[in-house]
Motif scaffolding. Structure first.
Motif, short mmCIF file in Angstrom:
data_model
loop_
_atom_site.label_atom_id
_atom_site.label_comp_id
_atom_site.label_asym_id
_atom_site.label_seq_id
_atom_site.Cartn_x
_atom_site.Cartn_y
_atom_site.Cartn_z
N ARG A 81 0.76 -1.37 0.16
CA ARG A 81 0.09 -0.03 0.03
C ARG A 81 0.97 1.29 0.09
N ASP A 82 1.79 1.40 0.78
CA ASP A 82 2.77 2.54 1.05
C ASP A 82 3.44 2.77 -0.16
N ALA A 83 3.92 1.79 -0.93
CA ALA A 83 4.67 1.73 -2.05
C ALA A 83 4.00 1.98 -3.37
N GLY A 84 2.54 2.06 -3.15
CA GLY A 84 1.94 2.23 -4.56
C GLY A 84 1.56 1.34 -5.18
N ARG A 85 1.32 0.04 -4.48
CA ARG A 85 0.95 -1.21 -5.26
C ARG A 85 -0.47 -1.83 -4.80
N PRO A 86 -1.54 -1.00 -4.89
CA PRO A 86 -2.77 -1.08 -3.94
C PRO A 86 -3.23 -2.48 -4.19
N GLY A 124 -6.94 2.64 -1.87
CA GLY A 124 -5.56 2.80 -2.75
C GLY A 124 -6.16 2.62 -4.19
N GLN A 162 -6.34 6.44 7.79
CA GLN A 162 -5.84 6.46 6.49
C GLN A 162 -6.56 5.97 5.23
N THR A 195 -6.89 8.53 2.16
CA THR A 195 -6.70 8.15 0.69
C THR A 195 -7.83 8.25 0.22
N ARG A 255 8.69 8.41 7.68
CA ARG A 255 7.28 8.36 7.52
C ARG A 255 6.62 9.40 7.98
#
Length: 489
Positions: free
Chosen positions: A293-298, A334, A378, A382, A446
């Motif tokens: 999720r944090d790396a942009g791969r939802p 995401g 969070q 988002t 973060r």
């Protein structure tokens, strides 16, 4: 990773459960009782790394007599009672090899140890909590065992020198050879390393801890290569190594080293699959989902969270399934799938309301009302629902146990950002200033990144009350102080 070679041996005498201590815990879960122990320790100036597993070991009778730091804390918690009243045995009855050699043991480095290595007593020794005020200090049931357990040679680093009493100190090279086969002492030391790393992260965040925590991880896998004396010990070592890999992976994750974190989580997952450890597998997938999720791969986050739930269903922990549903909700958010997110959030809330259970994993001690609200915040953030996000972030910051300093800073930073984007710059600046005040204690890339984003949003509102002060203090902030021996310096 190499599976342990297991040889048969006579089983140890089974420990006698400590029923008196179990009665004192009452209706509280082991994690809740451990939090009370840590709070009591702070009241008298002690520092103990107590968690649910330690409470479980006491109640199972594995710890027949606590070390002196825990003794002081327990007697403070239950005034007027003796250790015997608490279900422990006299200290003289648990003296082992350390007791027989204590008088003859030298005060300097042991033979074969390099200058500066920890000796029979050393204030840098992570496994000793008490002053050297009498000759039989090393008679603690755990201190000598834990001090030596990570003194592993070969390519491994001395993890006992790596982990300072409440911090992570620079590593030293080990001169002692790797044990031919690992046993219970090594497993205990490995589990203690996991506890200490988690406690330090709770207080100070990941930055500054990650590189130092890698040394005990190397030592853990060296122990696996050495083999184990029996299958139960091998399983315990694999579980400990996997949990340590996840802990080190989280330190990498929280400090922005996503590739390193992915590698550590994959290592833990491989260990879980190799040994059939469903609990470890669920934990590894849980953290993988969070990282994705944090790396942009939802989409990967959703798949990993669903895989974690499949692994966790037989374990009997509603709280674990609740957390994993929140991980899934983060992935749906995401993907901008509001319906999928809301369904996962509702499932997480329903599972959370079932309450705690003995099957809850030890590592989930952080998961309570505050974390539930923080992760929901969070999700709404988002999805761009700033009002709901700020409401949940405020609830999270207010509900958090003071022990979790990092999480208080995280939730307050989330609150500041949500308020700024909601169009409430004065309240956002006030929350941001509270986070800046915590940065002397907390090191987290973060949180720093969140504050930087908030500052950018607030730039056009410099004339609003408190905003200029926040922006100026943020601009002049040189970052958090490093941690040494568990405390900021």
């Amino acid at each position: 990773m190499t599976s342990s070679t297991v040889t048969s041996s006579q089983p140890d005498r089974p420990p006698r459960p400590n029923l008196a201590f179990r009665r004192l815990r009452g209706p509280r879960s082991p994690a809740e009782f451990a939090a009370l122990v840590r709070r009591a320790a702070r009241e008298i100036g002690e520092r103990v790394s107590c968690d649910a597993r330690y409470i479980g070991r006491v109640e199972a009778g594995e710890i027949r007599c606590p070390n002196y730091a825990y003794e002081r804390v327990f007697l403070h918690m239950f005034p007027g009672r003796t250790l015997t009243d608490l279900g422990f045995v006299p200290r003289s009855s648990v003296r082992g090899r350390a007791a027989r050699t204590a008088v003859a043991a030298p005060r300097g480095p042991a033979p074969g140890e390099p200058p500066g290595a920890v000796g029979p007593y050393d204030p840098r020794d992570p496994w000793q909590n008490d002053p050297p005020n009498h000759a039989n200090h090393a008679n603690h049931e755990e201190s000598d065992v834990l001090r030596r357990a990570f003194m592993t040679g070969g390519g491994a680093t001395v993890a006992a020198a790596t982990l300072a009493p409440l911090g992570l100190a620079p590593a030293a090279e080990a001169a002692e050879p790797l044990p031919r086969r690992a046993g219970i002492p090594e497993a205990m030391a490995l589990e203690e390393a996991v506890r200490r790393i988690r406690l330090l992260d709770d207080r100070h965040g990941a930055d500054g801890l990650y590189r130092r925590a890698a040394a005990p991880l190397r030592a853990a896998y060296a122990l696996l290569d050495a083999g184990a004396t029996r299958q139960t010990t091998a399983d315990r070592l694999h579980a400990g190594a996997g949990e340590l890999a996840i802990s080190v992976g989280w330190l990498a994750h929280d400090s922005g080293r996503f590739d390193d974190a992915r590698s550590h989580y994959a290592e833990a997952l491989a260990t879980a699959r190799m040994t059939g450890d469903a609990g470890l597998e669920a934990h590894a997938f849980c953290n993988t989902a969070f990282l994705a999720r944090d790396a942009g791969r939802p989409r990967e986050a959703v798949r990993a969270a669903q895989a974690a739930q499949r692994a966790a269903r037989p374990l009997g922990s509603a709280r674990l399934l609740s957390l994993l549903a929140l991980r899934e909700a983060g992935g749906w958010a995401g993907l901008a799938d509001r319906t999928g997110c809301e369904r996962a959030l509702a499932r997480a809330q329903a599972l959370f309301e079932r309450g705690r259970a003995d099957a809850d994993p030890e590592w989930m001690s952080f998961y309570g009302e505050a974390e539930l609200a923080g992760l929901e915040a969070q999700c709404w953030s988002t999805l761009g629902d700033w009002r709901r996000a700020s409401r949940q972030a405020r609830r999270a910051a207010q509900a958090q146990d003071p022990h979790f300093t990092r999480n208080i800073a995280l939730y307050t930073a989330e609150l500041a950002d949500d308020l700024a984007r909601e169009g409430r710059p004065d309240e956002a600046a006030e929350a941001g200033l509270r986070v800046l005040a915590l940065l002397d204690q907390v090191q987290s890339s973060r949180i720093q990144a969140m504050l930087a984003g908030t500052a950018r949003v607030l730039l056009p509102h410099r004339r609003a009350s408190g905003v200029a002060e926040f922006l100026n203090r943020h601009a002049s902030c040189k970052g958090p102080r490093p941690v040494r021996d568990g405390e900021p310096v």
